[in-house]
Design an enzyme around this catalytic site. Structure first.
Site, PDB file in Angstrom:
ATOM      1  N   ASP A   1       0.879  -1.184   0.000  1.00  0.00           N
ATOM      2  CA  ASP A   1       0.000   0.000   0.000  1.00  0.00           C
ATOM      3  C   ASP A   1       0.909   1.224   0.000  1.00  0.00           C
ATOM      4  OD1 ASP A   1      -2.373   1.576   0.156  1.00  0.00           O
ATOM      5  OD2 ASP A   1      -2.171   1.708   2.333  1.00  0.00           O
TER       6      ASP A   1
ATOM      7  N   TYR B   1      -1.252   8.637  -2.278  1.00  0.00           N
ATOM      8  CA  TYR B   1      -1.367   8.352  -3.713  1.00  0.00           C
ATOM      9  C   TYR B   1      -2.627   8.996  -4.313  1.00  0.00           C
ATOM     10  CZ  TYR B   1       2.203   4.613  -4.250  1.00  0.00           C
ATOM     11  OH  TYR B   1       3.362   3.884  -4.369  1.00  0.00           O
TER      12      TYR B   1
ATOM     13  N   THR C   1      -6.559   2.715  -4.799  1.00  0.00           N
ATOM     14  CA  THR C   1      -6.050   3.740  -5.711  1.00  0.00           C
ATOM     15  C   THR C   1      -5.069   3.130  -6.704  1.00  0.00           C
ATOM     16  OG1 THR C   1      -6.299   5.331  -3.911  1.00  0.00           O
ATOM     17  CG2 THR C   1      -4.935   6.009  -5.774  1.00  0.00           C
TER      18      THR C   1
ATOM     19  N   GLU D   1      -3.406   7.581   9.265  1.00  0.00           N
ATOM     20  CA  GLU D   1      -1.961   7.507   9.519  1.00  0.00           C
ATOM     21  C   GLU D   1      -1.668   8.031  10.924  1.00  0.00           C
ATOM     22  OE1 GLU D   1       0.686   6.460   7.407  1.00  0.00           O
ATOM     23  OE2 GLU D   1      -0.747   5.751   5.903  1.00  0.00           O
TER      24      GLU D   1
END
Ligand code: DGL
Length: 258
Positions: free
Chosen positions: A9, A41, A75, A151
């Site tokens: 990822d 991304y 994505t 995150e």
């Protein structure tokens, strides 16, 4: 060829696939690889992304000696799956938004798609909706700030509930919408914080168990885990190390991308 299963990822999102994978393949060695130097991304241009995803996955496949690659990123998968399969010799499992199961579950025939800017706008996503949810209204919401909030959470900080509430508002303001596709692997990791942003109950659907089931089919000879699983990252980062340790991975080694 025997080897670990490689999970890829941009950041920590692919960790949402790790519990169902370990549940279905409890003894298999895993390697987690992320391109955290280039996170996120979801707001990057397609041609740049294809080149980057190929380069990172090629480097990670070589560094891990894996038996299969799980692209645990919507994505990347909705853009680069064909290119990855053409370039790599290992089987590749992709992750795409769970439109099909969500449409099957929706009673009101109004579903939501919460994903990155890139994923909500992709032709691949249009095709999924045309094929599996043609009789549904689909409200698409680009939710890039939730990638950063996830995150932060996994690095040990509390995400900002007002950001989660503001980003999800276009979905919960639709009074007949009953099912939401979490079309970014980061989002299931927000767990209760995401459900709490909805003032009424909605079904949240993600692809993680489907990915684990598919991986069992294609990873024919996974190596057996010996000690903690390895990880690879394109940039050293204390928050990332903490997130990976929470899922049983060793301190990440630097992944050099050619
Ligand atoms: N986890 C990724 C996905 O499933 C995207 C996060 C990003 O924007 O880098 O789409």
């Amino acid at each position: 060829m025997s080897g670990p299963i490689l999970i890829f990822d941009s950041g920590v999102g692919g960790l949402s696939v790790v519990p169902p994978l370990r549940h279905r393949l409890p003894n298999a060695a895993l390697v987690y690889a992320c391109d955290n130097a280039m996170l996120p991304y979801g707001t990057r241009p397609d041609d740049w992304l294809v080149t980057r995803i190929l380069a990172v996955c090629e480097a990670a496949v070589a560094a891990s000696g894996c038996c299969a690659l799980v692209v645990a990123c919507n994505t990347a998968s909705t853009l680069a799956l064909d290119a990855l399969r053409a370039h790599l010799t290992v089987p590749v499992v992709g992750t795409v938004p769970a439109i099909k199961p969500a449409a099957a579950m929706s009673v009101s025939r109004h579903i939501g798609l919460l994903a990155t800017s890139a994923t909500v706008a992709r032709p691949y996503t249009d095709r999924l909706i045309e094929t599996f949810a043609a009789d549904c209204r689909v409200t698409r919401v680009a939710a890039d700030p939730l990638v950063h909030e996830t995150e932060r959470l996994l690095a040990g900080d509390e995400p900002d509930p007002s950001i989660i509430e503001a980003v999800t508002a276009p979905l919960w303001q639709e009074s007949d919408l009953d099912t939401v596709v979490l079309g970014c692997t980061h989002f299931p990791l927000l767990g209760e914080r995401l459900a709490a942003a909805f003032p009424r109950p909605v079904r949240l659907v993600d692809s993680s168990d489907a990915i684990a089931r598919r991986t069992v089919q294609v990873a024919r000879d996974p190596a057996t885990r010996a000690g903690r699983d390895r990880s690879l990252a394109t940039s050293p980062d204390a928050g990332l190390s903490r997130a990976l340790a929470g899922f049983g991975f060793d301190e990440p080694q630097l992944l050099i991308v050619g």
